[in-house]
Design an enzyme around this catalytic site. Structure first.
Site, mmCIF file in Angstrom:
data_model
loop_
_atom_site.group_PDB
_atom_site.id
_atom_site.type_symbol
_atom_site.label_atom_id
_atom_site.label_comp_id
_atom_site.label_asym_id
_atom_site.label_seq_id
_atom_site.Cartn_x
_atom_site.Cartn_y
_atom_site.Cartn_z
ATOM 1 N N ASP A 13 0.824 -1.223 0.000
ATOM 2 C CA ASP A 13 0.000 0.000 0.000
ATOM 3 C C ASP A 13 0.853 1.266 0.000
ATOM 4 O OD1 ASP A 13 -2.461 -1.560 0.319
ATOM 5 O OD2 ASP A 13 -1.834 -1.820 2.401
ATOM 6 N N ASN A 38 -5.344 -9.836 -4.451
ATOM 7 C CA ASN A 38 -5.276 -9.441 -3.040
ATOM 8 C C ASN A 38 -4.630 -8.077 -2.878
ATOM 9 O OD1 ASN A 38 -2.868 -10.572 -3.960
ATOM 10 N ND2 ASN A 38 -2.252 -11.299 -1.950
ATOM 11 N N GLY A 40 -4.440 -3.999 -4.469
ATOM 12 C CA GLY A 40 -5.175 -3.040 -5.283
ATOM 13 C C GLY A 40 -4.342 -1.808 -5.544
ATOM 14 N N HIS A 41 -4.356 -1.342 -6.797
ATOM 15 C CA HIS A 41 -3.675 -0.099 -7.145
ATOM 16 C C HIS A 41 -4.733 0.978 -7.355
ATOM 17 C CE1 HIS A 41 0.106 -1.981 -7.268
ATOM 18 N NE2 HIS A 41 0.062 -2.458 -8.488
ATOM 19 N N THR A 42 -4.624 2.067 -6.635
ATOM 20 C CA THR A 42 -5.552 3.182 -6.781
ATOM 21 C C THR A 42 -4.861 4.301 -7.542
ATOM 22 O OG1 THR A 42 -6.619 2.609 -4.686
ATOM 23 C CG2 THR A 42 -7.032 4.809 -5.568
ATOM 24 N N THR A 301 -8.494 -3.026 -1.547
ATOM 25 C CA THR A 301 -9.030 -4.360 -1.809
ATOM 26 C C THR A 301 -10.061 -4.752 -0.763
ATOM 27 O OG1 THR A 301 -6.986 -5.077 -2.889
ATOM 28 C CG2 THR A 301 -8.434 -6.801 -2.072
ATOM 29 N N ARG A 304 -10.431 -2.341 4.705
ATOM 30 C CA ARG A 304 -10.058 -2.340 6.118
ATOM 31 C C ARG A 304 -9.213 -1.115 6.462
ATOM 32 N NH1 ARG A 304 -7.538 -8.293 6.988
ATOM 33 N NH2 ARG A 304 -6.622 -7.773 4.975
ATOM 34 N N ASP A 334 2.745 14.865 1.539
ATOM 35 C CA ASP A 334 1.749 15.890 1.859
ATOM 36 C C ASP A 334 0.909 15.545 3.084
ATOM 37 O OD1 ASP A 334 0.972 13.914 -0.242
ATOM 38 O OD2 ASP A 334 -1.037 14.667 0.215
#
Length: 430
Positions: A13, A38, A40-42, A301, A304, A334
């Site tokens: 993350d 399992n 996730g790329h945002t 993903t 949580r 930031d």
């Protein structure tokens, strides 16, 4: 010419998706080499947020070839849903730009059922699995009981292997986990339907990648999770089931190590972790809540809330050593704006003794006490900074101190979620 590997330098993350998205401009191929859905790329493109779990982040750029390598485990349903969503938004207009390794392993319904049932029975020994079936699928891969994409696309082979493996899986589900069995006919029909969609994307990706290397094309290898979640070098057993470190690039994509010229580790300006396991700098106070809220620290993903803590130089030095990092991309600087002072963990003590590196035993790691130094914070909004010189003095001093402690140059600083909120200090492709 440079080929670049991107890996997480903490517990995942870290913002790899954004960095991959930026570097994709300079690459011809973008290759995922491990993990599954399992992770996730945002990505934030303009005012649009795009979340991808399987397909490489490079798919948002036209003219780039995106490859999911043999080291990935694939949930066909999730993959197809991502394809549909990308096509509906006009982002996937040419199927030939997306390839799946014929040798990658397929996540089956029983993998997910077993994953969830085991975690539910673990009590206070929970690993923190996402329940996506990743671990059980890798177990079958190593145990030579897996179903690969090439098997799925041959109905006779798939039917035979499914029938053979389902005997053992249903015994495990019924007799040991107290769950209902999986239905052979239902899985056969469902996955045979998936096979017809996946057929258009299957290829000998290792050959294609190596041919592109010989042709002088630039390759970007996109990692998932982070160094401290590596099955060998992470905080075992609180890890994922694949090789998340730079060494996994070779085995997960089919290229030799001499083809990897730069290895960039992605690190937040603080630390987060999802799930169980040691986390020496974790904050349980208002500062931790502030980091979580300001950083939007909720899993892409699982949703949580992430555990948050101060920057840990011990972890980063370990990542530099384990991966052979040539640079660090520092994200979410930031988020620290507004803190009067900011702490950095420079080392650990265990039973009163200073440690040289991270302890291997989780019990020892849990008992490590962080040694902090404190730096002045800054109040300015830095999200509009276009160069390192535009950052406040204390922000620049913080970045420089992290670089000193890591023993590795910081090559990129992210000051916001958008692509244009990025300060590039050195481009590994140039």
């Amino acid at each position: 010419m440079a080929n670049v590997a991107i890996v997480g330098a903490q517990w995942g993350d870290e913002g790899k998706g954004k960095v991959v998205d930026i570097y994709t401009e300079y690459a011809d191929d973008i290759v995922r080499f491990q993990g599954g859905n399992n992770a996730g790329h945002t990505l934030v493109v303009g005012n649009e947020k795009v979340v991808l779990h399987l397909i490489p982040s490079g798919i948002l750029h036209e003219g780039k070839r995106c490859i999911i390598g043999n080291g990935v485990v694939l949930d066909p349903e999730v993959f197809i849903k991502e394809i549909v969503k990308l096509k509906e938004s006009g982002r996937l207009t040419d199927d030939s730009c997306l390839l799946l390794s014929e040798s990658l392993h397929i996540i089956m319904p029983y993998h997910k059922r077993i994953d969830i049932a085991r975690e539910a029975r673990s009590g206070d020994r929970k690993i923190g699995t996402t329940g996506r079936g990743i671990g059980p699928c890798y177990e079958d891969k190593i145990g030579r009981r897996g179903i690969r994409l090439m098997d799925l696309l041959n109905r006779d082979v798939f039917a035979r292997r499914l029938k053979e493996f389902l005997v053992e899986k249903n015994f495990l589900l019924e007799k040991m986990l107290g769950e209902a069995p999986c239905d052979y006919d239902q899985i056969l029909e469902e996955y045979s339907g998936y096979a017809e969609v996946l057929r258009a994307y299957m290829a000998d990706t290792a050959l294609i990648i190596n041919n592109d290397l010989q042709a002088g094309k630039k390759i970007l290898f996109e990692g998932a999770q982070g160094t401290l979640l590596d099955v060998d070098f992470g905080t075992y057993p609180f890890v994922t089931s694949s090789s998340t470190c730079a060494g996994g690039v070779c085995t997960g994509s089919g290229v030799g190590p001499r083809h990897i010229h730069e290895i960039i580790g992605i690190s937040k300006a603080y630390v987060t972790r999802v799930g169980s396991g040691p986390f020496p700098t974790e904050l349980f106070d208002a500062d931790g809540d502030r980091l979580r809220d300001a950083g939007g620290e909720f899993g892409s993903t699982t949703g949580r809330p992430r555990r948050c803590g101060w920057f840990d130089a011990m972890v980063i030095r370990y990542a530099v050593r384990t991966n052979g990092l040539t640079g660090i991309a520092l994200t979410k600087l930031d988020v620290l704006s507004g803190f009067d002072s900011i702490k950095i963990c420079t080392g650990y003590t265990l039973d009163g003794k200073a440690l040289e590196t991270l302890p291997s035993a989780p019990e020892a790691f849990e008992n490590c006490q962080p040694v902090y130094e404190e730096l002045p914070g800054w109040n300015a909004d830095i999200s509009g900074a276009k160069s390192f010189e535009e950052l406040p003095d204390s922000a620049r001093a913080y970045v420089k101190r992290l670089e000193e402690l890591a023993g590795c140059p910081i090559v990129l600083v992210s000051v916001g979620a958008r692509r244009d909120q990025t300060i590039i200090l050195r481009n590994p492709f140039l």
